[in-house]
Design an enzyme around this catalytic site. Sequence first.
Site, PDB file in Angstrom:
ATOM      1  N   SER A  47      54.613 -35.037  -1.550  1.00 47.20           N
ATOM      2  CA  SER A  47      53.082 -35.487  -2.348  1.00 47.20           C
ATOM      3  C   SER A  47      53.497 -37.190  -2.130  1.00 47.20           C
ATOM      4  O   SER A  47      53.864 -38.004  -1.455  1.00 47.20           O
ATOM      5  CB  SER A  47      52.530 -34.858  -3.716  1.00 47.20           C
ATOM      6  OG  SER A  47      52.235 -34.586  -3.748  1.00 47.20           O
ATOM      7  N   ASP A 189      50.027 -29.663   0.466  1.00 53.50           N
ATOM      8  CA  ASP A 189      50.723 -29.740  -0.764  1.00 53.50           C
ATOM      9  C   ASP A 189      52.401 -29.436  -0.904  1.00 53.50           C
ATOM     10  O   ASP A 189      52.016 -28.546  -1.345  1.00 53.50           O
ATOM     11  CB  ASP A 189      50.128 -30.447  -2.145  1.00 53.50           C
ATOM     12  CG  ASP A 189      50.828 -31.359  -3.059  1.00 53.50           C
ATOM     13  OD1 ASP A 189      51.596 -31.620  -3.696  1.00 53.50           O
ATOM     14  OD2 ASP A 189      50.484 -32.563  -2.869  1.00 53.50           O
TER      15      ASP A 189
END
Length: 284
Positions: A47, A189
């Site tokens: 991320s 994610d």
Amino acid sequence: MSGDTSGTALVLGGGGPVGGAWLTGVLAGLTDAGIDLGQADVIIGTSAGAVFGSRLACGQPPRELYERQLSGADRIELRVTAAQTLRFLWAALGSRDPERSVRRLGRAALSAARTAPAAELHDAVRELLRGATDWPARALRIAAVDAVSGEVAAFDADSKTDLVDAVAASCAVPLLWPPVELDGRRFIDGGSRATANLQLAAGHRRVLAVVPIPNAVGPHPSAHQQSTDLTTRGTTVTLLCPDRPTRRAMGRNMTTNTRIPAAARAGHAQGTALANTVPETWHT
């Protein structure tokens, strides 16, 4: 203790714009205190850690990453609604089983009809990468989670995808951004089940992990648990997470741009103070 280990890994976790700012501050603080981050044989990013890990691997110095946080040059506007937050929490916390939890998140992301267009995520990531859009010569691995199976995938220069797509997948927060399709699979994610994915550093002799948020939402292993797992296998792990003053500086909302400079400064102070805890292998 398990089998032989070799090499060093720099693991950078996720944490949104505020957590990312803290991370850059820590990297700059460590560097200013004499830690040679260039010694890492591989950078593993998740991320926000994927964004700054890519820039670091492509040659952008920690000091530059940090100063851009202080000046607001890397600012990105994230509009997170209360409805999105509630749906995320409902999906992540709806099961005590880690596998079911992450698959619930994946299903929620796949079924969401009102997330931003995929092009917006790619445009935002391309801007944040600041020219670091091709896989670097330095070893770099980017973590993302398969939205269907819940499995963690690690993309690198040998993968059949480009760097921007890999980082976009790692940053595709469920219900905020749509899943990213890579090689016929859709990804969310990379921090959906573990905020830093320390398990991807298995087999390395030393690991330096900088993790803005040590616990994922839901019944998933924390960075501390993953660090312990690596240690039992013979890896020396240095885990850096925000201390109490830093958490106050960061606040609770990791998307609040007004918190970014303070989070970056707190990270720099913490990185400088903790440099002496990093093994000699990492020193200049």
